[in-house]
Design a protein around this motif. Structure first.
Motif, short mmCIF file in Angstrom:
data_model
loop_
_atom_site.label_atom_id
_atom_site.label_comp_id
_atom_site.label_asym_id
_atom_site.label_seq_id
_atom_site.Cartn_x
_atom_site.Cartn_y
_atom_site.Cartn_z
N GLY A 60 0.83 -1.20 0.00
CA GLY A 60 0.00 0.00 0.00
C GLY A 60 0.86 1.25 0.00
O GLY A 60 2.05 1.20 0.29
N ALA A 61 0.23 2.38 -0.33
CA ALA A 61 0.97 3.65 -0.43
C ALA A 61 1.62 4.01 0.91
O ALA A 61 2.66 4.65 0.95
CB ALA A 61 0.03 4.76 -0.87
N ASN A 62 1.01 3.58 2.03
CA ASN A 62 1.57 3.92 3.34
C ASN A 62 2.94 3.30 3.55
O ASN A 62 3.77 3.82 4.27
CB ASN A 62 0.61 3.47 4.46
CG ASN A 62 0.29 1.99 4.37
OD1 ASN A 62 0.14 1.44 3.28
ND2 ASN A 62 0.21 1.34 5.51
N TRP A 64 5.24 2.95 1.18
CA TRP A 64 6.19 3.86 0.55
C TRP A 64 6.40 5.11 1.40
O TRP A 64 7.51 5.57 1.59
CB TRP A 64 5.76 4.25 -0.86
CG TRP A 64 6.74 5.19 -1.47
CD1 TRP A 64 6.57 6.53 -1.70
CD2 TRP A 64 8.09 4.90 -1.84
NE1 TRP A 64 7.71 7.08 -2.20
CE2 TRP A 64 8.67 6.10 -2.30
CE3 TRP A 64 8.86 3.74 -1.83
CZ2 TRP A 64 9.98 6.18 -2.74
CZ3 TRP A 64 10.17 3.83 -2.27
CH2 TRP A 64 10.71 5.04 -2.72
N THR A 65 5.31 5.63 1.93
CA THR A 65 5.40 6.82 2.77
C THR A 65 6.35 6.58 3.93
O THR A 65 7.21 7.42 4.23
CB THR A 65 4.00 7.19 3.31
OG1 THR A 65 3.10 7.25 2.21
CG2 THR A 65 4.02 8.51 4.04
N HIS A 68 9.90 6.28 2.60
CA HIS A 68 10.34 7.61 2.17
C HIS A 68 10.77 8.43 3.37
O HIS A 68 11.82 9.08 3.38
CB HIS A 68 9.20 8.29 1.42
CG HIS A 68 9.58 9.61 0.81
ND1 HIS A 68 9.43 10.80 1.49
CD2 HIS A 68 10.12 9.90 -0.39
CE1 HIS A 68 9.87 11.77 0.71
NE2 HIS A 68 10.29 11.27 -0.43
N ARG A 79 5.99 10.55 -4.13
CA ARG A 79 4.83 9.80 -4.56
C ARG A 79 5.14 8.30 -4.63
O ARG A 79 6.20 7.91 -5.09
CB ARG A 79 4.40 10.31 -5.94
CG ARG A 79 3.08 9.71 -6.39
CD ARG A 79 2.61 10.34 -7.67
NE ARG A 79 1.43 9.62 -8.14
CZ ARG A 79 1.02 9.61 -9.40
NH1 ARG A 79 1.69 10.29 -10.30
NH2 ARG A 79 -0.05 8.93 -9.74
N ASP A 80 4.19 7.48 -4.17
CA ASP A 80 4.35 6.03 -4.23
C ASP A 80 4.63 5.63 -5.67
O ASP A 80 3.78 5.77 -6.53
CB ASP A 80 3.07 5.36 -3.72
CG ASP A 80 3.20 3.84 -3.70
OD1 ASP A 80 2.24 3.18 -3.27
OD2 ASP A 80 4.24 3.32 -4.12
N THR A 83 2.09 3.36 -7.62
CA THR A 83 0.80 3.84 -8.10
C THR A 83 0.94 4.53 -9.44
O THR A 83 0.01 4.59 -10.22
CB THR A 83 0.15 4.82 -7.10
OG1 THR A 83 1.02 5.95 -6.96
CG2 THR A 83 -0.09 4.18 -5.77
N SER A 84 2.14 5.05 -9.75
CA SER A 84 2.32 5.71 -11.04
C SER A 84 2.92 4.78 -12.07
O SER A 84 2.96 5.07 -13.25
CB SER A 84 3.21 6.94 -10.86
OG SER A 84 4.45 6.54 -10.29
#
Ligand SMILES: [Zn+2]
Length: 252
Positions: A60-62, A64-65, A68, A79-80, A83-84
């Motif tokens: 999930g994006a969290n 990567w957060t 990061h 940005r994750d 997702t891109s």
């Protein structure tokens, strides 16, 4: 409308440089061919994905957060990346479904995100997180004791226990006393006593079987290494009653 040969679309999807400007223009304006092309592209990226990463659950994006933040990466990569990035399993490729762009060699298009899709990169990032968490834990963990003592019972008592002196980061020292039971007829008082029993310092009253006491700042523990828990009558006399329940010497 003259649709391009399906074989041309297949080769385009494989990034073969076969599309002339006319075919490209057609792809941009014909929804039918655009859909066909997008489906082919999905198939191609699914096949080109390594088996390992295709069975991995995308984090999930969290995640990567957290990575990061933990690694202190720059805002440019906030940005994750997943997702891109183009869909790994080929379930969706929105950009190309909505509007077929001219095929770009996958090397250039995904060079900046490909490394983030490799399992090894995620493993390395996860390892970095584990190390960072370990450091955080070791910083938060209390330091090893400065000194410890086993407390043994004196005549007519049977309680046993231990004492442990720890130092916090500001230099203050705490002694933790733990007994397996309370045996005082009056109340328990905790003392630090000189080896020859000539001098003593009261640390405080211990109403239960354990207690934490501050060691007076500047007190030299090697001059007062004996930990003593006394049985004090409620007689208003602040001196040691001379009745000790347990006693032990700090190993400094
Ligand atoms: Zn067409």
């Amino acid at each position: 409308m003259q649709h391009p040969d399906p074989e041309i679309l297949s080769l385009l999807a494989l990034n073969e440089p076969l599309g002339d400007e006319q075919t490209m223009e057609h792809l941009r304006s014909c929804p039918e061919c655009a859909a066909e092309y997008a489906a082919l592209r999905r198939a191609v990226s699914a096949v080109r994905t390594t088996p390992d990463s295709s069975v991995l659950e995308p984090p999930g994006a969290n995640v990567w957060t957290a990575i990061h933040r933990e690694l202190g990466l720059s805002e440019a990569v906030a940005r994750d990346p997943l997702t891109s990035a183009p869909a790994v399993t080929g379930t969706a490729e929105p950009a190309e479904t909505a509007k077929p762009a001219a095929p770009v060699p996958s090397r250039t298009r995904s060079s900046n995100v490909t490394w983030l899709r490799r399992p090894m990169v995620w493993l390395a990032a996860a390892a970095a997180l584990v190390v960072a968490a370990g450091i955080a834990l070791s910083v938060g963990r209390p330091a090893p004791p400065l000194a410890e003592a086993e407390l043994a019972p004196l005549a007519q008592y049977s309680a046993t226990g231990s004492a442990k002196v720890t130092e916090s980061r500001d230099g203050s020292r705490t002694i933790e006393v733990e007994l397996n039971k309370t045996e005082a007829k009056g109340y328990q008082e905790v003392w630090l006593i000189a080896p020859d029993l000539s001098r003593l310092v009261s640390l405080g009253i211990m109403n239960s079987s354990s207690g934490r006491f501050e060691v007076p700042a500047g007190l030299d523990l090697s001059a007062y290494p004996i930990v003593d828990v006394s049985d004090e009558p409620l007689d208003g006399d602040p001196a040691h009653s001379s009745v000790s329940i347990v006693r032990g010497t700090l190993k400094l």
